[in-house]
Design a protein around this motif. Structure first.
Motif, PDB file in Angstrom:
ATOM      1  N   VAL A 208       0.768  -1.079   0.047  1.00 51.82           N
ATOM      2  CA  VAL A 208      -0.018   0.185   0.036  1.00 51.82           C
ATOM      3  C   VAL A 208       0.827   1.329   0.232  1.00 51.82           C
ATOM      4  N   LYS A 209       2.198   1.194  -0.165  1.00 49.43           N
ATOM      5  CA  LYS A 209       3.116   2.147  -0.305  1.00 49.43           C
ATOM      6  C   LYS A 209       3.504   2.469  -1.608  1.00 49.43           C
ATOM      7  N   ALA A 210       3.050   2.038  -2.716  1.00 50.38           N
ATOM      8  CA  ALA A 210       3.634   2.337  -3.993  1.00 50.38           C
ATOM      9  C   ALA A 210       3.444   3.698  -4.546  1.00 50.38           C
ATOM     10  N   PHE A 211       2.424   4.451  -3.862  1.00 47.60           N
ATOM     11  CA  PHE A 211       2.190   5.681  -4.305  1.00 47.60           C
ATOM     12  C   PHE A 211       2.710   6.700  -3.395  1.00 47.60           C
ATOM     13  N   ASP A 212       3.472   6.313  -2.472  1.00 44.61           N
ATOM     14  CA  ASP A 212       4.277   7.082  -1.447  1.00 44.61           C
ATOM     15  C   ASP A 212       4.958   8.420  -2.467  1.00 44.61           C
ATOM     16  N   PRO A 213       4.984   9.483  -1.988  1.00 44.15           N
ATOM     17  CA  PRO A 213       5.917  10.675  -2.356  1.00 44.15           C
ATOM     18  C   PRO A 213       7.179   9.961  -2.523  1.00 44.15           C
ATOM     19  N   GLY A 214       7.698  10.327  -3.939  1.00 42.26           N
ATOM     20  CA  GLY A 214       9.026  10.043  -4.334  1.00 42.26           C
ATOM     21  C   GLY A 214       9.403   8.590  -4.744  1.00 42.26           C
ATOM     22  N   VAL A 215       8.165   7.914  -4.927  1.00 40.70           N
ATOM     23  CA  VAL A 215       8.386   6.283  -5.381  1.00 40.70           C
ATOM     24  C   VAL A 215       8.248   6.500  -6.897  1.00 40.70           C
ATOM     25  N   ASN A 216       9.170   6.075  -7.590  1.00 43.54           N
ATOM     26  CA  ASN A 216       8.864   5.654  -9.072  1.00 43.54           C
ATOM     27  C   ASN A 216       8.497   4.286  -9.400  1.00 43.54           C
ATOM     28  N   ARG A 217       7.463   4.221 -10.193  1.00 42.14           N
ATOM     29  CA  ARG A 217       6.810   2.741 -10.650  1.00 42.14           C
ATOM     30  C   ARG A 217       7.281   2.562 -12.200  1.00 42.14           C
ATOM     31  N   ALA A 218       7.634   1.324 -12.436  1.00 41.62           N
ATOM     32  CA  ALA A 218       7.570   0.933 -13.837  1.00 41.62           C
ATOM     33  C   ALA A 218       7.121  -0.474 -13.911  1.00 41.62           C
ATOM     34  N   TYR A 219       6.462  -0.787 -15.147  1.00 42.31           N
ATOM     35  CA  TYR A 219       5.889  -2.043 -15.402  1.00 42.31           C
ATOM     36  C   TYR A 219       7.186  -2.816 -16.049  1.00 42.31           C
ATOM     37  N   VAL A 220       7.402  -4.077 -15.685  1.00 38.09           N
ATOM     38  CA  VAL A 220       8.521  -4.980 -16.248  1.00 38.09           C
ATOM     39  C   VAL A 220       7.794  -5.913 -17.065  1.00 38.09           C
ATOM     40  N   ALA A 221       7.744  -5.717 -18.134  1.00 34.70           N
ATOM     41  CA  ALA A 221       7.128  -6.618 -19.184  1.00 34.70           C
ATOM     42  C   ALA A 221       7.707  -7.861 -19.167  1.00 34.70           C
ATOM     43  N   ASP A 222       9.294  -7.798 -19.393  1.00 31.48           N
ATOM     44  CA  ASP A 222       9.924  -9.001 -19.758  1.00 31.48           C
ATOM     45  C   ASP A 222       9.947  -9.894 -18.520  1.00 31.48           C
TER      46      ASP A 222
ATOM     47  N   THR B 271      11.847   2.209  -7.667  1.00 35.64           N
ATOM     48  CA  THR B 271      12.939   3.005  -7.324  1.00 35.64           C
ATOM     49  C   THR B 271      12.357   4.244  -6.672  1.00 35.64           C
ATOM     50  N   PHE B 272      13.436   5.071  -6.276  1.00 37.74           N
ATOM     51  CA  PHE B 272      13.059   6.004  -5.357  1.00 37.74           C
ATOM     52  C   PHE B 272      13.925   7.431  -5.624  1.00 37.74           C
ATOM     53  N   GLY B 273      13.165   8.513  -5.574  1.00 35.38           N
ATOM     54  CA  GLY B 273      13.860   9.921  -5.639  1.00 35.38           C
ATOM     55  C   GLY B 273      14.779   9.986  -4.511  1.00 35.38           C
ATOM     56  N   ASP B 274      14.777  11.435  -4.109  1.00 33.73           N
ATOM     57  CA  ASP B 274      15.552  11.712  -2.905  1.00 33.73           C
ATOM     58  C   ASP B 274      14.708  11.807  -1.753  1.00 33.73           C
ATOM     59  N   VAL B 275      14.286  10.490  -1.408  1.00 37.43           N
ATOM     60  CA  VAL B 275      13.324  10.312  -0.079  1.00 37.43           C
ATOM     61  C   VAL B 275      13.888   9.191   0.439  1.00 37.43           C
ATOM     62  N   GLY B 276      13.481   9.006   1.602  1.00 36.96           N
ATOM     63  CA  GLY B 276      13.704   7.801   2.493  1.00 36.96           C
ATOM     64  C   GLY B 276      15.026   7.774   3.022  1.00 36.96           C
ATOM     65  N   LEU B 277      15.383   6.426   3.818  1.00 39.95           N
ATOM     66  CA  LEU B 277      16.707   6.001   4.163  1.00 39.95           C
ATOM     67  C   LEU B 277      17.692   5.581   3.139  1.00 39.95           C
ATOM     68  N   THR B 278      17.214   4.944   2.471  1.00 43.92           N
ATOM     69  CA  THR B 278      18.172   4.360   1.503  1.00 43.92           C
ATOM     70  C   THR B 278      17.348   4.427  -0.128  1.00 43.92           C
ATOM     71  N   PRO B 279      17.788   5.657  -0.567  1.00 40.64           N
ATOM     72  CA  PRO B 279      16.977   5.882  -1.860  1.00 40.64           C
ATOM     73  C   PRO B 279      17.450   5.019  -2.901  1.00 40.64           C
TER      74      PRO B 279
END
Length: 280
Positions: free
Chosen positions: A159-173, A185-193
């Motif tokens: 339930v945290k995939a839409f948190d600010p700074g979270v980048n979502r990508a569909y992995v088709a393969d 993946t993450f922008g400049d957020v969190g403890l371990t971006p």
């Protein structure tokens, strides 16, 4: 006696996984439904809804759980958590020895984004019921907040995939008939971006069947570590029903992350966030 927070000292096979495997910022799931602009967004929202959806999560009053590590059939409880999700009040308890019990009472919302620095005014840590000194308190609060970020992410990632700074990508393969895979993946957020996560979403149920991650502290060439999400439990809350996985089973080796206590209580004792004596 060490005053540092113990991070899974007995089970080194998952130490890297439990040590801040949770980059996402610590905001509570928001009730707003974001615009779904990509296929990854659609899969992430289906995942969110399958675990309760925004309205249910926004209505949850409290979350109570124990974070544990299991190996060779034995469970070691690392920390005990209680969270008032509407106010940010938090209670964390952990044992540092047979006669050493820590209790941290703090406000998770008092830590800035990323929480890389201590927030001494966020709360107080107690050892066997007595407040620790100011210097120890600042360090222990920082580590307690890290424990909060890590342990809640192991429980609440769906339930945290839409948190600010979270980048979502569909992995088709990486997808098959049974799963849709999204990479976080993450922008400049969190403890371990620098962390990266792959969420394997069941195409039929929408639930998270497993995740894999490569943490920023791992070697670049290291393979991602994978855990199956199992033992789902349902909890009724004012806004609906939320679903949580109480076991994360390691896909290589044995054991995993477990939540031997997991509950969504409607109420807690009046002194739950003020009493320095252990009570969880």
């Amino acid at each position: 006696m060490s005053r540092s927070l113990r991070l899974v000292p007995l089970f080194v096979f998952v130490l890297a996984a439990t040590l801040l495997a949770g980059c996402g910022v610590d905001s509570r799931p928001a009730p707003e439904v974001p615009a779904l602009e990509t296929r990854a967004d659609t899969v992430a929202m289906r995942l969110y809804e399958a675990h309760g959806g925004p309205a249910a999560w926004a209505s949850m009053p409290y979350l109570r759980f124990d974070f544990g590590v299991e190996r060779n059939g034995e469970t070691h409880v690392v920390a005990k958590h209680l969270w008032n999700r509407h106010t940010g009040a938090y209670r964390l308890e952990w044992q540092a020895g047979p006669d050493s019990q820590y209790v941290a009472l703090f406000d998770v919302d008092a830590f800035g984004e990323g929480a890389s620095e201590s927030a001494p005014d966020a709360g107080q840590v107690y050892l066997n019921g007595a407040a620790v000194d100011a210097a120890a308190n600042a360090e222990l609060l920082r580590r307690a907040h890290q424990r909060f970020v890590n342990d809640t992410y192991w429980l609440l990632a769906p339930v945290k995939a839409f948190d600010p700074g979270v980048n979502r990508a569909y992995v088709a393969d990486s997808s098959d008939a049974r799963h849709d895979v999204i990479r976080l993946t993450f922008g400049d957020v969190g403890l371990t971006p620098g962390d990266r996560y792959w969420l394997y979403v069941n195409a039929e149920t929408g639930r998270l069947d497993r995740w894999a991650f490569h943490l920023q502290g791992m070697d670049d060439e290291a393979a991602p570590r994978a855990f199956a999400w199992t033992d789902y439990r349902a909890f009724d809350v004012p806004g609906g029903t939320v679903h949580l996985a109480a076991r994360k089973e390691a896909q290589e080796g044995e054991g995993g992350i477990v939540f031997p206590t997991l509950d969504v209580p409607a109420s807690v004792p009046d002194d739950a966030f003020t009493n320095p004596e252990p009570q969880l």
